[in-house]
Motif scaffolding. Sequence first.
Motif, PDB file in Angstrom:
ATOM      1  N   THR A   1      31.437  40.725  55.130  1.00 45.60           N
ATOM      2  CA  THR A   1      30.488  40.950  54.483  1.00 45.60           C
ATOM      3  C   THR A   1      29.407  39.944  54.300  1.00 45.60           C
ATOM      4  N   SER A   2      28.152  40.242  54.083  1.00 45.87           N
ATOM      5  CA  SER A   2      27.234  39.244  54.200  1.00 45.87           C
ATOM      6  C   SER A   2      26.745  38.606  52.745  1.00 45.87           C
ATOM      7  N   GLN A   3      27.248  39.508  51.711  1.00 46.69           N
ATOM      8  CA  GLN A   3      26.934  39.122  50.356  1.00 46.69           C
ATOM      9  C   GLN A   3      28.082  39.458  49.566  1.00 46.69           C
ATOM     10  N   CYS A   4      27.844  39.154  48.242  1.00 47.03           N
ATOM     11  CA  CYS A   4      29.220  39.416  47.099  1.00 47.03           C
ATOM     12  C   CYS A   4      29.220  40.860  47.227  1.00 47.03           C
ATOM     13  N   VAL A   5      30.132  41.684  47.179  1.00 45.15           N
ATOM     14  CA  VAL A   5      30.522  43.053  46.903  1.00 45.15           C
ATOM     15  C   VAL A   5      31.840  43.219  46.142  1.00 45.15           C
ATOM     16  N   PRO A   6      31.648  44.204  44.874  1.00 43.57           N
ATOM     17  CA  PRO A   6      32.675  44.448  44.371  1.00 43.57           C
ATOM     18  C   PRO A   6      33.550  45.509  44.968  1.00 43.57           C
ATOM     19  N   LEU A   7      34.865  45.576  44.745  1.00 41.01           N
ATOM     20  CA  LEU A   7      35.932  46.404  45.146  1.00 41.01           C
ATOM     21  C   LEU A   7      36.882  46.641  44.363  1.00 41.01           C
ATOM     22  N   LEU A   8      37.461  48.012  44.442  1.00 38.18           N
ATOM     23  CA  LEU A   8      38.454  48.392  43.587  1.00 38.18           C
ATOM     24  C   LEU A   8      39.576  48.647  44.709  1.00 38.18           C
ATOM     25  N   LEU A   9      40.693  47.930  44.441  1.00 39.12           N
ATOM     26  CA  LEU A   9      41.920  47.973  45.265  1.00 39.12           C
ATOM     27  C   LEU A   9      43.077  48.604  44.823  1.00 39.12           C
ATOM     28  N   ASN A  10      43.717  49.426  45.282  1.00 39.58           N
ATOM     29  CA  ASN A  10      44.786  50.401  44.708  1.00 39.58           C
ATOM     30  C   ASN A  10      45.760  50.412  45.603  1.00 39.58           C
ATOM     31  N   VAL A  11      46.753  49.646  45.760  1.00 41.09           N
ATOM     32  CA  VAL A  11      47.959  49.397  46.719  1.00 41.09           C
ATOM     33  C   VAL A  11      49.051  49.018  46.141  1.00 41.09           C
ATOM     34  N   ARG A  12      48.986  48.803  45.004  1.00 41.73           N
ATOM     35  CA  ARG A  12      50.330  48.381  44.327  1.00 41.73           C
ATOM     36  C   ARG A  12      51.284  49.745  43.957  1.00 41.73           C
TER      37      ARG A  12
END
Length: 307
Positions: free
Chosen positions: A23-34
């Motif tokens: 990405t070229s900028q700050c991007v929020p992300l929700l991660l659901n892998v645990r």
Amino acid sequence: MQTDNHLKHDITVRVGCSLVYETSQCVPLLLNVRPRLDPRQTLREEKLVLGEDLPSEEFEDSHGNIVLRLMLLPGRSEIRHDALVGVPSVPDNDELPPEPPVSLSQLPQALLRYTLPSRYCDSDKLIGFAWEKFGACEPGLPRVQAVCDWLHQNIEYRFGSGRFDLSAWDVLGRGYGVCRDFAHLTVSLCRALNLPARYVTGHLPDIAYEDPGSPMDFHAYSEVYVGGNWFTYDARYNVPRIGRVKVSCGLDAVDGAFATIYGPASLTYFEVWAYQVRAGEVSVGDPIDLSKRLDGTVEFKRGGAEN
């Protein structure tokens, strides 16, 4: 018959994923892998690497899923999850007693939401079809199995055909899909028949099952609440399987997405692994070495594990 609270987690499965975002900028992300805290699995060892110490916080969502909220920074970010999970060596539902369904008037309030339509499980559109096809079936588990049998026989599994914008109604109309679509249809038809049902995502190793040869991926299936228990159903394969590792559950794929991105970020690399290993022979962080894999054939190999 023993309940799942007393099952021995006597085999070990290695699961994980490697994701690269750019990405070229700050991007929020929700991660659901645990993997979830669940009576059918024990997390023995786990390692999660979030790029170069990406800012993050962990929380539990309304369905009990373990979610990480993090910020992707400009450039390339690699996320890697690796875990060893103990699971029972018995197939789906093997330990659960068959019971009649709970009436809606007696259903726990917390489960009522799993009887209602949602974004991808538009069960309100399927009520007529569901009762015409399955209304004459014996209520409870036989009716759920009839739904899965029909889907397995009439909806074609087509690798790579998934689309983020298709609901259960759409998939029924086009007649083919991927595991996500089979799960959405199972959930939707059960809800249309007044059975609480939820969408589940996780890992499915090929334990006592022939490796189909397709790339490993996250897998979607369903759970249906009957007689006080959640029963596992997977219309994609339509046979009881061994070794599922549950990551998340919810109303539909919105709650089960492995990642939810709030901005312009590209997923440039994606790898998933899920295979049975011998206890004590592999550690998290080791290179992925399929020569140590015990599954992938119809022969069941126990491999040993601590309970």
